[in-house]
Write an enzyme that holds these catalytic residues in place. Structure first.
Site, PDB file in Angstrom:
ATOM      1  N   CYS A  62       0.822  -1.216   0.000  1.00  0.00           N
ATOM      2  CA  CYS A  62       0.000   0.000   0.000  1.00  0.00           C
ATOM      3  C   CYS A  62       0.851   1.259   0.000  1.00  0.00           C
ATOM      4  CB  CYS A  62      -0.970   0.009   1.175  1.00  0.00           C
ATOM      5  SG  CYS A  62      -0.196  -0.157   2.800  1.00  0.00           S
ATOM      6  N   HIS A  68      -2.453   1.158   7.038  1.00  0.00           N
ATOM      7  CA  HIS A  68      -2.676   1.203   5.588  1.00  0.00           C
ATOM      8  C   HIS A  68      -2.434   2.614   5.066  1.00  0.00           C
ATOM      9  CE1 HIS A  68      -4.297  -0.113   1.757  1.00  0.00           C
ATOM     10  NE2 HIS A  68      -5.197   0.854   1.766  1.00  0.00           N
TER      11      HIS A  68
END
Length: 214
Positions: A90, A164
């Site tokens: 990510c 994330h």
């Protein structure tokens, strides 16, 4: 995720991110910097212009599934969006979103790899771009090198990290949240080159209201 490929997670550290993007060919006059707070006096410390904002937040499924903003499946062709199919990638996907959507603002060295990566992936759809990243050994190697550069010991590629990265970018007067795990780009209203950082800060405040651990 559709792919079993996994990378070592990146540390949220400007030193790490800057080494990564400069090695890939981003102009040395542009850098990632920390944003120390969302109050006007702290935002004023951020060098301008601000081209994108990369946000790291806790990856809690209960809160992440509470969508902030609205999906836009019919987004303009000028917005670069890619899916994420590599585990723990990510950070790289957020960087790709931040850089690819500022090609007209940030100079890139044509002899370095990111310019080539961008030229090859711009004609592709989001799923094809994700597949290309899976197969791009130079991007994978650049990610792997910088994943070892943080101030803390890098976790293993098999570890499921509980955070994330996403990118907030400006495209054609609209503020977008780009997250390769979502079904489409997420719209967060209007913005401009002059007001982007302040507008993005308001979006971050909504993330914080959803999840106070940010």
């Amino acid at each position: 995720m559709a792919s079993e490929q996994r990378w070592i997670p990146l540390e949220s550290n400007p030193k790490v991110l800057n080494k990564y993007v400069h090695n890939l060919g981003m102009d040395a006059g542009w850098n990632f910097v920390d944003v120390f707070g969302l109050d006007p006096e702290l935002l004023a410390m951020v060098p301008r212009p601000a081209a994108a904002l990369v946000l790291l937040f806790p990856d809690d499924k209960e809160t992440v599934n509470q969508l902030i903003g609205e999906y836009q499946s019919d987004y303009p062709d000028s917005l670069y969006y890619t899916k994420q199919t590599i585990g723990n990638a990510c950070g790289t996907v957020a960087i790709v979103h931040a850089l690819a959507n500022n090609e007209n603002v940030i100079p890139f060295d044509a002899a370095k790899h990111f310019k080539t990566f961008l030229e090859k992936t711009k004609p592709l759809n989001p799923e094809e771009r994700a597949k290309h990243l899976e197969q791009d050994n130079l991007m994978g190697a650049a990610h792997g090198d910088c994943a070892q550069e943080g101030d803390t010991q890098a976790p293993s590629q098999d570890e499921h990290v509980k955070s994330h990265f996403v990118a907030l970018v400006h495209c054609n007067g609209t503020l977008y949240e780009l997250d390769g795990r979502k079904e489409a780009p997420v719209v967060h209203g209007t913005t401009s080159a002059d007001t982007f950082l302040e507008d993005a800060a308001e979006v971050v405040k909504k993330f914080m209201a959803r999840d106070p651990e940010i």
